[in-house]
Design an enzyme around this catalytic site. Structure first.
Site, short mmCIF file in Angstrom:
data_model
loop_
_atom_site.label_atom_id
_atom_site.label_comp_id
_atom_site.label_asym_id
_atom_site.label_seq_id
_atom_site.Cartn_x
_atom_site.Cartn_y
_atom_site.Cartn_z
N ASP A 51 0.80 -1.38 -0.07
CA ASP A 51 0.06 0.08 0.02
C ASP A 51 0.90 1.40 0.02
O ASP A 51 2.03 1.35 0.35
CB ASP A 51 -0.87 0.01 1.34
CG ASP A 51 -2.06 -0.85 1.20
OD1 ASP A 51 -2.14 -1.51 0.28
OD2 ASP A 51 -2.83 -0.79 2.28
N HIS A 197 3.88 -2.49 3.20
CA HIS A 197 3.91 -0.91 2.36
C HIS A 197 5.07 -0.76 1.67
O HIS A 197 6.37 -1.00 2.37
CB HIS A 197 3.69 0.19 3.56
CG HIS A 197 2.40 0.00 4.34
ND1 HIS A 197 2.21 -1.05 5.46
CD2 HIS A 197 1.19 0.84 4.15
CE1 HIS A 197 0.87 -0.82 5.57
NE2 HIS A 197 0.26 -0.03 5.28
#
Length: 237
Positions: A51, A197
């Site tokens: 993400d 991430h």
């Protein structure tokens, strides 16, 4: 319990988790009420997802590490980050990975109006298509918060919401590659979707280094479990 209500409840718990609540892992009750939303797929594979990118500093390093280990992943990109680095969004696809959308801005949807959420998603899709020529298939709202408006908006755009079944909590100040792997292992199983991430734009500065260092041991874990990595579109979600 209606599915939409269950999803909203689960998402609210997950927001508390991201803020450091003592309710850790309570959100994993989700398979009982909404198993489809966690991205559980083929029992022969796991789906690795990232993400908050694309980030000009950290994303290229993540891409290099994935390539070195023969891993394909799905990247949930933020629209505002795409507009800053459109060439990097294209590179993610060119290097064999898949992209989804994480919205345009990283906002808490519990405090956003339905109108603002419609605008946010439409703008994110537009930014993705403008930079890459691709229409995203997958959507992961920030913090994993799914509202009724999100369900309506994703349906109207032909998107599917996918959250995750385990995560590395790599956004934390005290995260290390060891802690990232310990958190992943806590809920690791065949068919799981993993959240990491590739940018620290909404995380503690420099936290991506823990993510980067966790990739080789994660590959070892998947290989030793006799599983393989898949992008979401091949994961059987």
């Amino acid at each position: 319990m209606r599915t939409t209500t269950a999803v909203a409840t689960i998402a609210g718990i997950k927001l508390a988790l991201h803020a450091g609540s003592s309710l850790a892992h309570s959100w994993m009750l989700a398979p009982v009420t909404a198993p489809w939303i966690l991205g559980t797929g083929s029992p022969e594979s796991v789906a690795l997802t990232f993400d908050d990118g694309p980030d000009p500093i950290s994303t290229p390093l993540i891409l290099d590490a994935l390539e070195a280990n023969g891993v394909r992943a799905t990247f949930f990109l933020l629209g505002e980050m795409i507009d800053r680095q459109p060439q990097l969004a294209r590179e993610i696809i060119q290097r064999g990975h898949e992209i989804g959308t994480h919205g345009y801005w990283h906002k808490n949807h519990l405090v956003c109006s339905s109108r603002s959420l419609r605008y946010d998603l439409a703008r994110a899709i537009e930014a993705t298509h403008r930079a890459t020529g691709h229409q995203p298939t997958w959507y992961r709202p920030p913090y994993g918060i799914v509202t009724r408006a999100d369900l309506v908006n994703t349906h109207s755009h032909g998107l599917r919401i996918v959250l995750w079944g385990t995560w590395g909590r790599d956004w934390r100040r005290r995260a290390t590659s060891v802690s990232v792997m310990a958190d992943i292992r806590a809920r690791f199983r065949p068919g799981v979707t993993i959240l990491l991430h590739d940018s620290d734009c909404t995380s503690y500065p420099g936290s991506f280094q823990s993510t980067l260092k966790a990739i080789p041991p994660l590959v070892d874990l998947v290989n030793s479990s006799q599983l393989h990595f898949s992008v979401l579109s091949d994961h059987g979600v």
